[in-house]
Scaffold this active site. Structure first.
Site, PDB file in Angstrom:
ATOM      1  N   ASP A   1       0.839  -1.026   0.152  1.00  0.00           N
ATOM      2  CA  ASP A   1      -0.184  -0.032   0.026  1.00  0.00           C
ATOM      3  C   ASP A   1       0.824   1.247  -0.164  1.00  0.00           C
ATOM      4  O   ASP A   1       0.321   2.092   0.416  1.00  0.00           O
ATOM      5  CB  ASP A   1      -1.150  -0.092   1.168  1.00  0.00           C
ATOM      6  CG  ASP A   1      -2.240  -0.823   0.876  1.00  0.00           C
ATOM      7  OD1 ASP A   1      -2.340  -0.842  -0.425  1.00  0.00           O
ATOM      8  OD2 ASP A   1      -2.809  -1.730   1.835  1.00  0.00           O
TER       9      ASP A   1
ATOM     10  N   ASP B   1      -7.295  -4.056  -4.732  1.00  0.00           N
ATOM     11  CA  ASP B   1      -7.113  -2.463  -4.217  1.00  0.00           C
ATOM     12  C   ASP B   1      -5.710  -2.051  -4.683  1.00  0.00           C
ATOM     13  O   ASP B   1      -5.507  -0.880  -4.850  1.00  0.00           O
ATOM     14  CB  ASP B   1      -6.786  -2.663  -2.732  1.00  0.00           C
ATOM     15  CG  ASP B   1      -7.813  -3.817  -1.935  1.00  0.00           C
ATOM     16  OD1 ASP B   1      -8.152  -4.774  -2.667  1.00  0.00           O
ATOM     17  OD2 ASP B   1      -8.102  -3.686  -0.772  1.00  0.00           O
TER      18      ASP B   1
END
Ligand code: GLY
Length: 392
Positions: free
Chosen positions: A105, A165
């Site tokens: 991320d 994601d």
């Protein structure tokens, strides 16, 4: 699609004055939060409406910084710029010390904090931090399968998978290639989206949350959910990550296949919105369900539609912009916080994770605010007000 739009168009649109008023309300909340959350970060989601102060150690810390940058762009007030630059110091320290960065991320963290800082202020410190984060992300690229491994130690057999994601983390790599002149970052991003599109998009254009790759052959193996209702359901936020992630890769790659996929994945999302246009947390649930909503899924999907609308032909642009406008109005009507005594978040009714018998998450932030819902709602309002140079 026609049926989809009929369903959406019964909801009223949002005029410019209402957009501005919603942004004023959001900025008011950012301002009220500055004192508490400049030298500390916000927890990923609220508890009973309020965020806690945490260290810069979660995958979600970039969203609050991004919201401060958006408030700065809207007001040009130094208090917002100064607070966001305090965060940049923290993000540089985090990546230099490699604190809680053993995951994919880096884009959520560093695009919205440090790439934003570099674009808005020219900060060399922010540029350095973002390039280090891009190196960290690029280090997760797996040659066998051609993808960025989401979680766990790289190469670990039980973690050999990608997740939808991650599409939002790719712009950090495209940006790094642009500013460094080194094409290898963008090459990894392009390989990742190619692999991801092969696995996660189902024949009906709903999407898998995560997909395992065979470590020996590099071939897609099987899809499972982490945060959706079931392995074969469409987790609303995962579908939104698909919409916005495909749009952002299209921005950099201009691959016509991705425009087509964008439309199909978006059409699935629109067709499954309930009557009030605020999605339930999984598209297994529809109008009348008592399940919680995920307002953040809608906010992210709107940003994706507004990004892609710049490249669509006139006819499609008109249709998708009309849908985005109504979804944004629905968020403002049903989910925007108006009362700082009840919550210090901006967008109510998000769901971070909801445990079910078949998924692998825990209950976190169910029917609460979350920092990405707050951020994407502000980004959507910003995009609706002006031609915006994305932090992505
Ligand atoms: N990227 C994790 C989530 O959307 O909850």
């Amino acid at each position: 699609m026609a049926q989809t739009m009929e369903h959406i168009m019964t909801y009223p649109g949002m005029d410019d004055a209402a957009v501005r008023s919603a942004m004023e309300g959001a900025v008011r909340i950012v301002r009220a939060n500055l004192e508490k959350f400049t030298y500390g970060f916000k927890s990923s989601s609220s508890t009973d409406g309020f965020y806690e102060v945490i260290e810069n150690v979660d995958w979600t810390n970039g969203f609050w910084t991004g919201a401060i940058w958006l408030a700065y762009e809207y007001t040009k007030e130094e208090c917002f710029r100064d607070a966001a630059l305090v965060h940049v110091d923290s993000f540089l320290e985090r990546i230099e010390k490699k604190t809680a960065v053993n995951h994919h991320d880096m884009g959520f963290l560093y695009s919205l904090s440090c790439v934003a800082a570099y674009k808005l202020t020219g900060s060399e410190k922010a540029k350095r931090a973002a390039l280090l984060a891009a190196d960290q992300l690029a280090g997760r690229f797996r040659e066998v399968g051609g993808f960025l491994q989401a979680w766990g130690n790289v190469g670990e057999p039980k973690e050999y998978r990608l997740i939808i994601d991650c599409l939002l983390n790719l712009p950090l790599l495209y940006w790094a290639s642009e500013v460094s002149g080194d094409p290898s970052y963008a090459e990894k991003a392009e390989s990742h989206i190619r692999t991801a599109m092969k696995c996660v998009v189902r024949p009906d254009y709903s999407t898998y949350h995560t997909y395992f790759i065979n470590m020996e052959t590099g071939e897609p193996d099987h899809g499972v959910t982490h945060q959706g209702n079931r392995n074969d359901s469409a987790w609303a936020r995962g579908q939104a990550w698909g919409i916005y992630g495909i749009a952002l890769s299209y921005r950099y790659l201009k691959n016509p296949e991705y425009m087509d996929l964008f439309c199909k994945v978006t059409d699935y999302f629109l067709a499954h919105l309930p009557e009030d246009l605020v999605p339930y947390w999984d598209f297994d649930f529809d109008t009348g369900s008592t399940q919680p909503r995920d307002s953040s899924a809608s906010a992210a999907a709107i940003c994706g539609i507004l990004e892609m609308s710049q490249y669509l032909d006139e006819e499609k642009r008109t249709v998708y912009l009309a849908a985005a406008d109504r979804m944004l109005r629905a968020l403002a009507d049903h989910c925007q916080n108006q009362d700082l005594q009840k919550s210090d978040g901006i967008l109510l009714h998000g769901t971070y994770a909801k445990k079910t018998p078949t998924n692998t998450c825990l209950d976190i932030g169910v029917d609460e605010c979350n920092t990405w819902g707050d951020y994407f709602f502000m980004e959507a309002l910003t995009r609706r007000m002006k031609q915006w140079n994305p932090y992505w």
